[in-house]
Motif scaffolding. Structure first.
Motif, mmCIF file in Angstrom:
data_model
loop_
_atom_site.group_PDB
_atom_site.id
_atom_site.type_symbol
_atom_site.label_atom_id
_atom_site.label_comp_id
_atom_site.label_asym_id
_atom_site.label_seq_id
_atom_site.Cartn_x
_atom_site.Cartn_y
_atom_site.Cartn_z
ATOM 1 N N ILE A 56 0.934 -1.020 0.060
ATOM 2 C CA ILE A 56 0.041 -0.017 -0.011
ATOM 3 C C ILE A 56 1.002 1.324 -0.003
ATOM 4 N N ALA A 57 1.980 1.102 0.674
ATOM 5 C CA ALA A 57 2.795 2.539 0.747
ATOM 6 C C ALA A 57 3.546 2.456 -0.464
ATOM 7 N N PHE A 58 3.914 1.555 -1.183
ATOM 8 C CA PHE A 58 4.560 1.699 -2.585
ATOM 9 C C PHE A 58 3.495 2.257 -3.564
ATOM 10 N N ALA A 59 2.333 1.702 -3.465
ATOM 11 C CA ALA A 59 1.355 2.227 -4.292
ATOM 12 C C ALA A 59 1.177 3.729 -4.015
ATOM 13 N N GLY A 60 1.127 4.145 -2.719
ATOM 14 C CA GLY A 60 0.912 5.458 -2.408
ATOM 15 C C GLY A 60 1.668 6.568 -2.897
ATOM 16 N N ASN A 61 2.820 6.123 -3.161
ATOM 17 C CA ASN A 61 3.997 7.012 -3.991
ATOM 18 C C ASN A 61 3.310 7.490 -5.206
ATOM 19 N N SER A 62 2.538 6.560 -5.981
ATOM 20 C CA SER A 62 2.093 6.974 -7.359
ATOM 21 C C SER A 62 0.783 8.085 -7.038
ATOM 22 N N ILE A 63 0.147 7.530 -6.016
ATOM 23 C CA ILE A 63 -1.099 8.551 -5.731
ATOM 24 C C ILE A 63 -0.616 9.699 -5.137
ATOM 25 N N LEU A 64 0.172 9.945 -4.459
ATOM 26 C CA LEU A 64 0.547 11.212 -3.869
ATOM 27 C C LEU A 64 1.484 11.862 -4.604
ATOM 28 N N CYS A 65 2.182 11.367 -5.842
ATOM 29 C CA CYS A 65 2.734 12.356 -6.888
ATOM 30 C C CYS A 65 1.861 12.844 -7.639
ATOM 31 N N ARG A 66 1.039 12.187 -8.385
ATOM 32 C CA ARG A 66 -0.015 12.461 -9.103
ATOM 33 C C ARG A 66 -0.968 13.432 -8.598
ATOM 34 N N LEU A 67 -1.442 13.220 -7.365
ATOM 35 C CA LEU A 67 -2.261 14.261 -6.620
ATOM 36 C C LEU A 67 -1.640 15.538 -6.425
ATOM 37 N N ALA A 72 7.327 12.359 -15.206
ATOM 38 C CA ALA A 72 6.396 11.471 -15.834
ATOM 39 C C ALA A 72 5.026 11.907 -15.199
ATOM 40 N N TYR A 73 4.613 11.805 -13.968
ATOM 41 C CA TYR A 73 3.354 12.079 -13.451
ATOM 42 C C TYR A 73 2.747 13.366 -13.881
ATOM 43 N N VAL A 74 3.334 14.366 -14.310
ATOM 44 C CA VAL A 74 3.036 15.391 -14.585
ATOM 45 C C VAL A 74 1.918 15.449 -15.664
ATOM 46 N N ASN A 75 2.070 14.323 -16.535
ATOM 47 C CA ASN A 75 1.024 14.234 -17.861
ATOM 48 C C ASN A 75 0.761 12.713 -17.972
ATOM 49 N N MET A 76 0.543 12.116 -16.537
ATOM 50 C CA MET A 76 -0.007 10.779 -16.805
ATOM 51 C C MET A 76 -0.655 10.208 -15.564
ATOM 52 N N ASN A 77 -1.717 9.361 -15.609
ATOM 53 C CA ASN A 77 -2.593 9.137 -14.754
ATOM 54 C C ASN A 77 -1.758 8.100 -13.770
ATOM 55 N N ALA A 78 -2.306 7.800 -12.474
ATOM 56 C CA ALA A 78 -1.415 7.140 -11.550
ATOM 57 C C ALA A 78 -1.272 5.456 -12.007
ATOM 58 N N ALA A 79 -2.603 5.017 -12.445
ATOM 59 C CA ALA A 79 -2.568 3.689 -12.688
ATOM 60 C C ALA A 79 -1.548 3.326 -13.965
ATOM 61 N N THR A 138 -2.631 0.727 -6.987
ATOM 62 C CA THR A 138 -2.357 2.045 -7.571
ATOM 63 C C THR A 138 -3.661 2.607 -8.410
ATOM 64 N N ALA A 139 -4.081 1.520 -9.108
ATOM 65 C CA ALA A 139 -5.442 1.803 -10.139
ATOM 66 C C ALA A 139 -6.509 1.813 -9.232
ATOM 67 N N ILE A 140 -6.764 1.258 -8.325
ATOM 68 C CA ILE A 140 -7.771 1.396 -7.207
ATOM 69 C C ILE A 140 -7.742 2.618 -6.508
ATOM 70 N N GLY A 141 -6.265 3.258 -5.984
ATOM 71 C CA GLY A 141 -6.426 4.250 -5.540
ATOM 72 C C GLY A 141 -6.622 5.350 -6.231
ATOM 73 N N GLY A 142 -6.204 5.443 -7.835
ATOM 74 C CA GLY A 142 -6.605 6.179 -8.642
ATOM 75 C C GLY A 142 -7.945 6.548 -8.795
ATOM 76 N N VAL A 143 -8.677 5.702 -8.764
ATOM 77 C CA VAL A 143 -10.107 5.734 -8.813
ATOM 78 C C VAL A 143 -10.700 6.417 -8.087
ATOM 79 N N LEU A 144 -10.332 5.991 -6.600
ATOM 80 C CA LEU A 144 -10.873 6.392 -5.356
ATOM 81 C C LEU A 144 -10.537 8.012 -5.306
ATOM 82 N N PHE A 145 -9.292 8.394 -5.245
ATOM 83 C CA PHE A 145 -8.753 9.298 -4.684
ATOM 84 C C PHE A 145 -8.443 10.518 -6.142
ATOM 85 N N LEU A 146 -8.424 10.265 -7.162
ATOM 86 C CA LEU A 146 -8.059 11.048 -8.384
ATOM 87 C C LEU A 146 -9.134 11.085 -9.580
#
Length: 293
Positions: free
Chosen positions: A15-26, A89-96, A249-257
């Motif tokens: 969950i923590a590793f996936a959180g990096n993508s969510i937090l960065c994209r957010l 990369a996450y400037v123009n890319m979704n988390a998943a 990460t995909a689940i987090g992207g749907v829920l938070f982003l």
């Protein structure tokens, strides 16, 4: 079978590793922080947390108490390259999509290193590698939902850098102390990047908080938790469980982003993750067969 404690630690680490993508994209989507500042704050806060953790587990070397092991400059640069490519990369890319490209590039890098070192892939490993690469190709094919080429290249580069970093870390006796040293060495490199791009510096309180959470919690504490669980996991289990990170990460992207998951993403995910799983399982079976001969 791993104990409940190990299962819990492993779950928290993923969950923590996936959180990096969510937090960065957010941060890069919802706040004004720039990717260089995000990278610097992430690595600096990660270095601080890992250093503090290392203070509580000193070792005696040559009669001296040491709280962390001096990092390696090559590993530190690889760590920086991963973190910087990840952020830009996450400037123009979704988390998943980013997590899937990153994970695919990491695994292809490690498989490629094995081939370069003389490892021979069996039939199932070849099939799995082909399926995974085909999934990456499908994900990157031009289309309405395809990620931008530059962002894709940056994330693939980040994955290669992380693959190199992971390969250099194999066999370390105390990975937490080594990681602390590498984060500390990466700090001046990332500060140099921020200085170079100082005219583009922009941030707000929310962006700073997301970056610190990414570095201190999702990276720093995430690695500590993972390294605590890792000795109790079989190598195949450790490799396979990481397949869950892009899914989380995909689940987090749907829920938070509020990101959507289309058919291309689903098919690519199945191909990439399924192909890599096939390679891991087939490699383990070959190793088990060789050990019994």
């Amino acid at each position: 079978m791993p104990s409940l404690r190990i299962l819990l630690l492993t779950t928290l680490a993923m969950i923590a590793f996936a959180g990096n993508s969510i937090l960065c994209r957010l941060a890069l989507k919802e706040t004004s922080i720039d990717p260089a500042s995000f990278t610097s704050l992430r690595l600096l806060s990660g270095a601080v947390i890992l250093w503090l953790v290392s203070l509580h587990k000193p070792v005696i070397e040559n009669g001296d108490r040491k709280h962390w092991q001096h990092g390696n400059w090559i590993s530190a640069v690889a760590l920086f390259a991963y973190a910087a490519g990840f952020s830009f990369a996450y400037v123009n890319m979704n988390a998943a999509t980013g997590a899937l490209l990153l994970f695919g590039a990491v695994q292809v890098t490690m498989i490629g290193h094995g081939l370069w070192a003389g490892e021979r892939l069996g039939p199932l490993q070849l099939v799995g590698t082909f399926i995974a690469i085909a999934g990456l190709v499908v994900l990157l094919l031009p289309g309405a939902t395809a990620p931008p080429p530059l962002a894709s290249s940056l994330m693939l580069g980040a994955g290669v850098a992380w693959g190199v970093y992971s390969l250099r870390g194999i066999g370390q006796e105390d990975p937490t102390r080594v990681t602390a040293g590498n984060f500390i060495l990466a700090a001046p490199v990332t500060l140099a990047l921020s200085l170079l791009l100082r005219q583009q510096v922009s941030f707000d309180l929310a962006g700073v908080i997301y970056a610190i959470l990414s570095g201190a919690v999702a990276s720093g504490i995430g690695y500590v938790i993972w390294y605590a669980a890792l000795p109790a996991l079989k190598s195949t289990t450790a490799a396979t469980v990481q397949l869950s990170v892009p899914v989380i990460t995909a689940i987090g992207g749907v829920l938070f982003l509020h990101e959507s998951v289309d058919l291309r993403m689903v098919l690519s995910s199945v191909a990439i993750l399924g192909g890599i799983a096939l390679v891991i399982v087939a490699r383990n079976n070959r190793n088990d067969a060789s050990a019994t001969e």
